[in-house]
Design a protein around this motif. Structure first.
Motif, PDB file in Angstrom:
ATOM      1  N   ASN A  56      29.143 -42.270 -28.838  1.00 17.01           N
ATOM      2  CA  ASN A  56      28.288 -41.104 -28.587  1.00 17.01           C
ATOM      3  C   ASN A  56      29.032 -40.167 -27.652  1.00 17.01           C
ATOM      4  O   ASN A  56      29.623 -40.605 -26.665  1.00 17.01           O
ATOM      5  CB  ASN A  56      26.965 -41.562 -27.956  1.00 17.01           C
TER       6      ASN A  56
ATOM      7  N   HIS B 244      24.415 -34.163 -24.343  1.00 15.96           N
ATOM      8  CA  HIS B 244      23.047 -33.644 -24.236  1.00 15.96           C
ATOM      9  C   HIS B 244      22.214 -34.414 -23.216  1.00 15.96           C
ATOM     10  O   HIS B 244      21.378 -33.823 -22.518  1.00 15.96           O
ATOM     11  CB  HIS B 244      22.349 -33.721 -25.594  1.00 15.96           C
ATOM     12  N   GLU B 245      22.432 -35.713 -23.116  1.00 13.58           N
ATOM     13  CA  GLU B 245      21.584 -36.540 -22.261  1.00 13.58           C
ATOM     14  C   GLU B 245      21.782 -36.270 -20.771  1.00 13.58           C
ATOM     15  O   GLU B 245      21.042 -36.788 -19.935  1.00 13.58           O
ATOM     16  CB  GLU B 245      21.844 -38.024 -22.537  1.00 13.58           C
TER      17      GLU B 245
ATOM     18  N   ILE C 155      16.666 -33.692 -22.152  1.00 12.22           N
ATOM     19  CA  ILE C 155      17.081 -34.764 -23.057  1.00 12.22           C
ATOM     20  C   ILE C 155      17.109 -36.109 -22.327  1.00 12.22           C
ATOM     21  O   ILE C 155      16.806 -37.155 -22.913  1.00 12.22           O
ATOM     22  CB  ILE C 155      18.442 -34.453 -23.688  1.00 12.22           C
TER      23      ILE C 155
ATOM     24  N   ILE D 294      21.824 -41.809 -25.878  1.00 11.50           N
ATOM     25  CA  ILE D 294      21.500 -42.163 -27.258  1.00 11.50           C
ATOM     26  C   ILE D 294      22.231 -43.426 -27.674  1.00 11.50           C
ATOM     27  O   ILE D 294      21.687 -44.268 -28.397  1.00 11.50           O
ATOM     28  CB  ILE D 294      21.841 -40.984 -28.195  1.00 11.50           C
TER      29      ILE D 294
ATOM     30  N   GLU E  98      18.399 -34.987 -30.878  1.00 10.57           N
ATOM     31  CA  GLU E  98      18.346 -35.501 -29.505  1.00 10.57           C
ATOM     32  C   GLU E  98      17.042 -35.191 -28.765  1.00 10.57           C
ATOM     33  O   GLU E  98      16.710 -35.865 -27.786  1.00 10.57           O
ATOM     34  CB  GLU E  98      19.529 -34.945 -28.693  1.00 10.57           C
TER      35      GLU E  98
END
Length: 237
Positions: free
Chosen positions: A8, A12-13, A18, A26, A197
């Motif tokens: 991954n 975004h996380e 997110i 993720i 996401e």
């Protein structure tokens, strides 16, 4: 044991919105889905690791690689991409999820632009099973309903799948080939569409079942190594 590496980009996380959905990333959510089955040994790798977490040792260990990417496709070095693609031709399975339709390894394996239509409009998606006898269909219902998702639409610029397992319908009217199988060299490739996401897709039991089934299907086949190049005749000429 089937050795699985979940890759991954993990970009975004790191955004607050997110992170609330996937606080551990993720990749860890997908790894948790796989760990429900004792036949899988799972490790994770991310873009910010040395060599993107995909060292020669990791690649040699991996039977099946799962890839999630979106915002940082271009940051994956071509050297790493080529190593991943070569491992697929040698027999490693490769599963591309959602926006990994534009990931460098997947694009190279497809040989097309892999472009499509898209919008984020929080639409309902129904993922219809169209090949119920396929191994990836094991223990799945006739369709998977996802309350809110990003929409993808045709035309999806990919080669015609060797096997088409799922087609998605969206509330806005679009349809999409969302579960596509390919054979590349000694390896197998599966593209599975769901997984934007912003939505908790990778906590859904049915999605986990699809991914576990896909890993089983994509694992390397035991066979003699194929020889390429000059070959002596088998019969006396």
């Amino acid at each position: 044991m089937i050795h699985v590496t979940v890759w991954n980009e993990f970009v975004h996380e790191k955004e607050e919105k997110i992170a609330k959905v996937y606080p551990n990333g993720i990749h860890e959510a997908i790894a948790d889905l796989l760990k429900k089955d004792e036949q899988f040994e799972v490790r994770t790798a991310t873009l910010d690791m040395p060599e993107c977490g995909l060292t020669d040792e990791v690649l040699a260990w991996t039977d099946v690689m799962i890839w999630w990417g979106h915002a940082a496709h271009a940051k994956v070095p071509d050297e790493i991409v080529n190593k991943v693609v070569n491992r697929v031709y040698e027999g490693m399975g490769f599963i591309a999820l959602h926006s990994a339709h534009r990931a460098k390894p997947f694009v190279k394996l497809m040989g097309t632009t892999t472009r499509l239509k898209w919008r984020v409009n929080n639409e309902k998606e129904r993922v219809w099973l169209v090949e119920p006898g396929h191994p990836i269909a094991k223990n799945l219902p006739e369709y998977i309903e996802i309350p809110e998702e990003e929409t993808y639409g045709e035309h999806y610029d990919i080669p015609a799948p060797d096997e088409l397992v799922f087609i998605s319908w969206f509330a806005g009217g679009n349809v999409f080939r969302s579960g596509c199988c390919y054979y590349r060299g000694a390896g197998k490739v599966f593209y599975f569409r769901p997984g934007h996401e912003e939505f908790p897709i990778y906590y859904m039991d049915e999605i986990g079942q699809v991914i576990r089934n896909a890993v089983e299907w994509a694992q390397p086949v035991k066979r003699e190594k194929v020889y390429y190049g000059f070959y002596e005749p088998l019969e006396k000429l």
